[in-house]
Design an enzyme around this catalytic site. Structure first.
Site, mmCIF file in Angstrom:
data_model
loop_
_atom_site.group_PDB
_atom_site.id
_atom_site.type_symbol
_atom_site.label_atom_id
_atom_site.label_comp_id
_atom_site.label_asym_id
_atom_site.label_seq_id
_atom_site.Cartn_x
_atom_site.Cartn_y
_atom_site.Cartn_z
ATOM 1 N N LYS A 1 14.922 -4.880 10.473
ATOM 2 C CA LYS A 1 13.556 -4.539 10.559
ATOM 3 C C LYS A 1 13.005 -5.145 9.748
ATOM 4 C CE LYS A 1 11.742 -0.089 9.628
ATOM 5 N NZ LYS A 1 11.365 1.586 9.072
ATOM 6 N N SER B 1 10.884 -3.863 2.735
ATOM 7 C CA SER B 1 10.405 -3.154 2.239
ATOM 8 C C SER B 1 9.697 -3.789 1.702
ATOM 9 C CB SER B 1 11.172 -2.226 1.484
ATOM 10 O OG SER B 1 10.538 -0.930 0.711
ATOM 11 N N ASN C 1 8.385 -2.859 -1.299
ATOM 12 C CA ASN C 1 8.316 -1.985 -2.738
ATOM 13 C C ASN C 1 9.716 -2.384 -3.924
ATOM 14 O OD1 ASN C 1 6.123 -0.972 -2.290
ATOM 15 N ND2 ASN C 1 6.899 0.569 -0.960
ATOM 16 N N THR C 2 10.119 -3.374 -3.765
ATOM 17 C CA THR C 2 11.816 -3.951 -3.985
ATOM 18 C C THR C 2 11.260 -5.437 -4.351
ATOM 19 O OG1 THR C 2 13.673 -2.366 -3.812
ATOM 20 C CG2 THR C 2 14.122 -4.096 -4.289
ATOM 21 N N ASN D 1 2.839 4.043 0.183
ATOM 22 C CA ASN D 1 4.003 4.633 -0.371
ATOM 23 C C ASN D 1 4.529 3.464 -1.659
ATOM 24 O OD1 ASN D 1 7.563 3.385 -0.287
ATOM 25 N ND2 ASN D 1 6.302 4.072 2.375
ATOM 26 N N ASN E 1 7.721 -2.835 9.442
ATOM 27 C CA ASN E 1 7.862 -1.702 8.163
ATOM 28 C C ASN E 1 6.348 -1.312 7.777
ATOM 29 O OD1 ASN E 1 8.700 -0.905 5.861
ATOM 30 N ND2 ASN E 1 10.957 -2.105 5.831
ATOM 31 N N PHE F 1 13.354 2.025 -2.849
ATOM 32 C CA PHE F 1 14.123 2.905 -2.195
ATOM 33 C C PHE F 1 15.169 4.004 -3.094
ATOM 34 C CE2 PHE F 1 15.511 -1.784 -0.615
ATOM 35 C CZ PHE F 1 13.944 -1.535 0.905
#
Length: 364
Positions: A234, A196, A198-199, A128, A262, A132
């Site tokens: 996390k 994450s 993805n940011t 993915n 993560n 967010f």
């Protein structure tokens, strides 16, 4: 007779999911998720439905005390499945011992462009790059409040917080603090997501200097507001041993627990996903996440609370992660692939009694 009826009902649910899953998997992964979430939100508004769900899927009690909280069992649903807190009651009655909602940001944001979620069924994996996407902290708070007000026996709700994509790294601590101020009153625990992939630049926050700043402002706010919940960090699975040791050193004084891990950006265990940007979860992450848990336990000592997530698909995986050092465990991808009886089966395969943490802590 009651046990036999429950087994038959569980078999029927498995059979129904076996028919439904191929149809859902023909859809884009995110569209399928949103379709189901909308239906679940309707179903869980009916108390008889929730009671029936708990009777069939609730699983055995495996009560444990961690972080000053009581859990029906040590298995939670990981962040990402219910970003906006729309399905908390449903997930609780499916047999999860706690529900982690989010990642939520202070302000609503759309996330990254679609398509941004990809299945690899043969490998039991997902990739993915959602970024967010969520409706913002205020909307989440209303739903958590509604769940707690409407449940006679609510499970602990962890709220996973992140920073808005438009906020520069230099201002990250202020953004985490602003989000925390909104969600803090309803959270049984706060999970700080700095991991994450993805940011843009988010993982840069996993340095000691950034982490200390973020965690210090959150702890100060917790004290000022009189909250009594743990603050959990996390982390990513792609850290070097040196980076991990530095994070543990900060966490032991500034965080109350660590969640590992993560999603990973490494594609060694799933070469067919090498062309996709985003975080990899599921079975290919299991070995890496378990190894990190073992190392974390060595670094953090015997009593520091650790939460294990990544590649847990069955009771054997869950037992392995607990043996590696996890006090609580979480799952997401395994649940998607295996369906509504997932939590019940894992909890049924755990030891009847879980050890209590040695010390009760006051987080005020």
């Amino acid at each position: 007779m009651k046990q036999q009826a429950g087994s038959l009902a569980g078999w029927a649910i498995d059979a129904a999911y076996g028919i439904l899953k191929p149809l859902l998997f023909r859809l884009d992964a995110e569209n399928a998720h949103e379709l189901l979430a909308a239906q679940i939100e309707r179903w869980q508004s009916t108390p008889p439905f929730l009671r029936a769900l708990r009777a069939v899927c609730g699983g055995p009690e495996r009560g444990t005390e961690v972080l000053g909280l009581h859990f029906r069992n040590p298995l939670g649903i990981a962040a990402g499945f219910d970003k906006n807190g729309r399905m908390i009651a449903f997930l609780a009655e499916l047999g999860f011992g706690f529900v982690e909602v989010g990642t939520v940001t202070l302000r609503p944001q759309p996330g990254n462009p679609r398509p941004r979620m990809f299945r690899f069924p043969e490998a039991g994996a997902l990739v993915n790059r959602l970024g967010f996407n969520n409706e913002g902290a205020a909307a989440l708070v209303r739903r958590v409040e509604s769940y707690k007000a409407g449940s006679a026996d609510p499970v602990p709700v962890f709220v996973n917080i992140g920073k808005n994509a438009t906020v520069p790294i230099e201002e990250a601590s202020s953004d985490y603090l602003a989000c925390y101020e909104v969600v803090g009153p309803v959270a049984d625990a706060i999970v700080v997501n700095v991991s994450s992939p993805n940011t843009a630049s988010l993982r840069d926050l996993q340095t000691a200097a950034h982490l200390t700043k973020i965690l210090d402002v959150l702890r100060s706010a917790r004290s000022r507001r009189g909250f009594n919940h743990p603050i959990i960090l996390k982390i990513a699975p792609d850290l070097t041993d040196e980076q991990l040791a530095a994070i543990v050193e900060v966490s032991l004084s500034a965080a109350d627990a660590i969640t590992a891990t993560n999603t990973t950006i490494d594609r060694t265990s799933l070469p067919e996903a090498s062309g996709l940007q985003g975080g990899l979860s599921g079975r290919p992450l299991r070995e890496r996440a378990t190894g990190m848990m073992r190392r974390l336990r060595q670094l953090a000592g015997p009593d520091y609370p650790l939460i294990g997530v990544g590649g847990i698909f069955d009771a054997a995986d869950a037992r392995e992660r607990i043996a590696a050092g996890a006090n609580l465990i979480e799952a997401y991808t395994g649940f998607i692939y295996q369906g509504p009886m997932f939590a019940s089966r894992i909890v049924d395969g755990l030891e009847p009694k879980r050890p209590h943490m040695k010390k009760e802590r006051d987080y005020a």
